[in-house]
Design a protein around this motif. Structure first.
Motif, PDB file in Angstrom:
ATOM      1  N   TYR A  14       0.872  -1.215  -0.205  1.00 35.51           N
ATOM      2  CA  TYR A  14       0.086  -0.098   0.156  1.00 35.51           C
ATOM      3  C   TYR A  14       0.795   1.300  -0.005  1.00 35.51           C
ATOM      4  O   TYR A  14       0.288   2.192  -0.788  1.00 35.51           O
ATOM      5  CB  TYR A  14      -0.894  -0.006   1.310  1.00 35.51           C
ATOM      6  CG  TYR A  14      -2.281  -0.960   0.882  1.00 35.51           C
ATOM      7  CD1 TYR A  14      -2.963  -0.620  -0.141  1.00 35.51           C
ATOM      8  CD2 TYR A  14      -2.694  -1.997   1.852  1.00 35.51           C
ATOM      9  CE1 TYR A  14      -4.144  -1.341  -0.258  1.00 35.51           C
ATOM     10  CE2 TYR A  14      -3.929  -2.588   1.342  1.00 35.51           C
ATOM     11  CZ  TYR A  14      -4.593  -2.378   0.442  1.00 35.51           C
ATOM     12  OH  TYR A  14      -5.436  -2.979   0.170  1.00 35.51           O
ATOM     13  N   ILE A  19      -1.395   4.535  -1.518  1.00 38.40           N
ATOM     14  CA  ILE A  19      -2.921   4.300  -0.458  1.00 38.40           C
ATOM     15  C   ILE A  19      -2.774   4.166   0.717  1.00 38.40           C
ATOM     16  O   ILE A  19      -1.933   3.256   1.516  1.00 38.40           O
ATOM     17  CB  ILE A  19      -3.812   3.011  -1.252  1.00 38.40           C
ATOM     18  CG1 ILE A  19      -3.854   3.227  -2.760  1.00 38.40           C
ATOM     19  CG2 ILE A  19      -4.685   2.766  -0.642  1.00 38.40           C
ATOM     20  CD1 ILE A  19      -4.109   1.967  -3.318  1.00 38.40           C
ATOM     21  N   PRO A  22      -9.049   3.786   3.898  1.00 43.74           N
ATOM     22  CA  PRO A  22      -9.977   2.872   3.116  1.00 43.74           C
ATOM     23  C   PRO A  22     -10.453   3.499   1.952  1.00 43.74           C
ATOM     24  O   PRO A  22     -10.675   2.717   0.997  1.00 43.74           O
ATOM     25  CB  PRO A  22     -10.691   2.657   4.427  1.00 43.74           C
ATOM     26  CG  PRO A  22     -10.166   2.879   5.711  1.00 43.74           C
ATOM     27  CD  PRO A  22      -9.200   4.051   5.367  1.00 43.74           C
ATOM     28  N   GLU A  24      -9.338   5.197  -0.438  1.00 45.37           N
ATOM     29  CA  GLU A  24      -8.575   5.047  -1.357  1.00 45.37           C
ATOM     30  C   GLU A  24      -8.514   3.832  -2.115  1.00 45.37           C
ATOM     31  O   GLU A  24      -7.556   3.605  -3.100  1.00 45.37           O
ATOM     32  CB  GLU A  24      -6.971   5.712  -1.161  1.00 45.37           C
ATOM     33  CG  GLU A  24      -7.077   7.108  -0.791  1.00 45.37           C
ATOM     34  CD  GLU A  24      -5.881   7.754  -0.129  1.00 45.37           C
ATOM     35  OE1 GLU A  24      -5.311   8.604  -0.672  1.00 45.37           O
ATOM     36  OE2 GLU A  24      -5.347   7.165   0.785  1.00 45.37           O
ATOM     37  N   ILE A  25      -8.772   2.754  -1.299  1.00 43.38           N
ATOM     38  CA  ILE A  25      -8.729   1.426  -1.949  1.00 43.38           C
ATOM     39  C   ILE A  25      -9.523   1.295  -3.069  1.00 43.38           C
ATOM     40  O   ILE A  25     -10.681   1.381  -2.904  1.00 43.38           O
ATOM     41  CB  ILE A  25      -8.970   0.318  -0.866  1.00 43.38           C
ATOM     42  CG1 ILE A  25      -7.897   0.460   0.487  1.00 43.38           C
ATOM     43  CG2 ILE A  25      -9.077  -0.963  -1.155  1.00 43.38           C
ATOM     44  CD1 ILE A  25      -8.196  -0.552   1.638  1.00 43.38           C
ATOM     45  N   ASP A  26      -9.312   1.035  -4.137  1.00 41.51           N
ATOM     46  CA  ASP A  26      -9.936   0.719  -5.342  1.00 41.51           C
ATOM     47  C   ASP A  26      -9.360  -0.064  -6.367  1.00 41.51           C
ATOM     48  O   ASP A  26      -7.988  -0.170  -6.597  1.00 41.51           O
ATOM     49  CB  ASP A  26     -10.136   2.192  -6.125  1.00 41.51           C
ATOM     50  CG  ASP A  26     -11.017   2.381  -7.127  1.00 41.51           C
ATOM     51  OD1 ASP A  26     -10.507   1.962  -8.546  1.00 41.51           O
ATOM     52  OD2 ASP A  26     -12.191   2.423  -7.199  1.00 41.51           O
ATOM     53  N   GLU A  27     -10.125  -1.321  -6.734  1.00 41.11           N
ATOM     54  CA  GLU A  27      -9.678  -2.175  -7.703  1.00 41.11           C
ATOM     55  C   GLU A  27      -8.844  -1.709  -8.892  1.00 41.11           C
ATOM     56  O   GLU A  27      -8.117  -1.965  -9.673  1.00 41.11           O
ATOM     57  CB  GLU A  27     -10.812  -3.010  -8.083  1.00 41.11           C
ATOM     58  CG  GLU A  27     -11.173  -3.758  -6.868  1.00 41.11           C
ATOM     59  CD  GLU A  27     -12.318  -3.299  -6.266  1.00 41.11           C
ATOM     60  OE1 GLU A  27     -13.277  -4.143  -5.617  1.00 41.11           O
ATOM     61  OE2 GLU A  27     -12.592  -2.189  -6.161  1.00 41.11           O
ATOM     62  N   ILE A  30      -5.658   0.045  -8.113  1.00 36.45           N
ATOM     63  CA  ILE A  30      -4.566  -0.870  -7.825  1.00 36.45           C
ATOM     64  C   ILE A  30      -4.058  -1.483  -8.908  1.00 36.45           C
ATOM     65  O   ILE A  30      -2.906  -1.593  -8.977  1.00 36.45           O
ATOM     66  CB  ILE A  30      -5.067  -1.672  -6.756  1.00 36.45           C
ATOM     67  CG1 ILE A  30      -5.316  -1.155  -5.369  1.00 36.45           C
ATOM     68  CG2 ILE A  30      -4.218  -2.832  -6.524  1.00 36.45           C
ATOM     69  CD1 ILE A  30      -5.963  -2.035  -4.330  1.00 36.45           C
ATOM     70  N   ARG A  68     -14.621  -6.884  -4.435  1.00 35.25           N
ATOM     71  CA  ARG A  68     -13.387  -6.325  -3.626  1.00 35.25           C
ATOM     72  C   ARG A  68     -12.726  -7.757  -3.376  1.00 35.25           C
ATOM     73  O   ARG A  68     -11.471  -7.889  -3.408  1.00 35.25           O
ATOM     74  CB  ARG A  68     -13.769  -5.509  -2.504  1.00 35.25           C
ATOM     75  CG  ARG A  68     -12.487  -5.321  -1.738  1.00 35.25           C
ATOM     76  CD  ARG A  68     -12.601  -3.778  -1.364  1.00 35.25           C
ATOM     77  NE  ARG A  68     -12.744  -2.971  -2.429  1.00 35.25           N
ATOM     78  CZ  ARG A  68     -12.713  -1.339  -2.045  1.00 35.25           C
ATOM     79  NH1 ARG A  68     -12.625  -1.178  -1.171  1.00 35.25           N
ATOM     80  NH2 ARG A  68     -12.783  -0.717  -3.273  1.00 35.25           N
ATOM     81  N   ALA A 107      -5.365  -7.593   2.882  1.00 36.01           N
ATOM     82  CA  ALA A 107      -5.289  -6.591   1.889  1.00 36.01           C
ATOM     83  C   ALA A 107      -6.680  -5.915   2.057  1.00 36.01           C
ATOM     84  O   ALA A 107      -6.596  -4.788   1.623  1.00 36.01           O
ATOM     85  CB  ALA A 107      -5.232  -7.163   0.514  1.00 36.01           C
ATOM     86  N   PHE A 132     -14.722  -0.072   4.394  1.00 40.86           N
ATOM     87  CA  PHE A 132     -13.503  -0.906   3.378  1.00 40.86           C
ATOM     88  C   PHE A 132     -14.496  -1.616   2.225  1.00 40.86           C
ATOM     89  O   PHE A 132     -13.920  -2.289   1.422  1.00 40.86           O
ATOM     90  CB  PHE A 132     -12.784  -2.144   4.306  1.00 40.86           C
ATOM     91  CG  PHE A 132     -11.831  -1.384   5.101  1.00 40.86           C
ATOM     92  CD1 PHE A 132     -10.501  -0.998   4.821  1.00 40.86           C
ATOM     93  CD2 PHE A 132     -12.248  -0.788   6.377  1.00 40.86           C
ATOM     94  CE1 PHE A 132      -9.662  -0.441   5.585  1.00 40.86           C
ATOM     95  CE2 PHE A 132     -11.267  -0.302   7.258  1.00 40.86           C
ATOM     96  CZ  PHE A 132     -10.101  -0.145   6.877  1.00 40.86           C
TER      97      PHE A 132
END
Length: 205
Positions: A14, A19, A22, A24-27, A30, A68, A107, A132
């Motif tokens: 990360y 990143i 939470p 900012e977590i984007d498939e 990434i 996700r 992850a 998340f």
């Protein structure tokens, strides 16, 4: 809190991806930053790797939460395992799948992003699931894992099926072929840990 090398791996990943929260977590982000082709199709989720080409194919029509989890599962295979698995079977195959499922959990709900939460809050599961973008039962399993590692009794009571296998007959080292024994010895040397039971669980987890 007992920290494992897999938690450290996710933390470094990360940081590399820049990143930090939470949301900012984007498939898509990434995949783009790791130069992985991401596509949705009508079949089951899978991954492909051929030379420098890497791709993740997610099953179309699932919920964002399920997308996700499946994304991180396939990413775990791409990031942590050799793509040529044609001749891998038995105990080593069990180990690779177990390792991928741990990566998927770490992850999707990275420990370093959970430190600001009150784990004893009555709605903590719903908070984590919402922030998340993961299923509630998945968030509960991760929280219970963190409680166990912290040697604290969990406060959640929702009943769920165990996430990880507890026994695999195919993992019995007595039944390994010479090639499997060679690969597992090499794997143990690389990760610096000892296999201690029959699902490939390592001493630090």
């Amino acid at each position: 809190m007992h920290h494992t090398h897999r938690e450290d791996y996710v933390l470094k990943m990360y940081r590399y991806l820049r990143i930090y929260t939470p949301r900012e977590i984007d498939e898509q982000i990434i995949s783009r930053r790791l130069r992985i082709f991401l596509k949705y199709h009508d079949r089951g989720s899978t991954y492909k790797e051929h030379g420098r080409f890497r791709a993740i194919y997610l099953q179309r029509g699932l919920t964002p939460e399920d997308h996700r989890i499946q994304f991180f599962h396939e990413l775990g295979h791409l990031m942590r395992h050799d793509s040529n698995r044609m001749f891998i079977s038995g105990g080593l195959a069990d180990y690779l799948e177990w390792d991928t499922r741990l990566f998927e959990m770490y992850a999707a709900l990275p420990h370093h992003m959970l430190r600001g939460y009150d784990w004893d809050a009555p709605d903590i599961i719903e908070q984590l699931a919402n922030d998340f973008v993961v299923p509630a039962d998945f968030a509960e399993k991760r929280l219970n894992q963190l409680y166990r590692q912290s040697i604290v009794q969990p406060v959640v009571t929702r009943k769920t099926d165990p996430q990880l296998p507890t026994h695999s007959e195919s993992y019995d080292p007595a039944n390994w072929s010479y090639e499997t024994q060679r690969i597992m010895s090499q794997l143990q040397e690389q990760i610096g840990e000892e296999v201690v039971n029959y699902v490939g669980l390592l001493r630090n987890d």
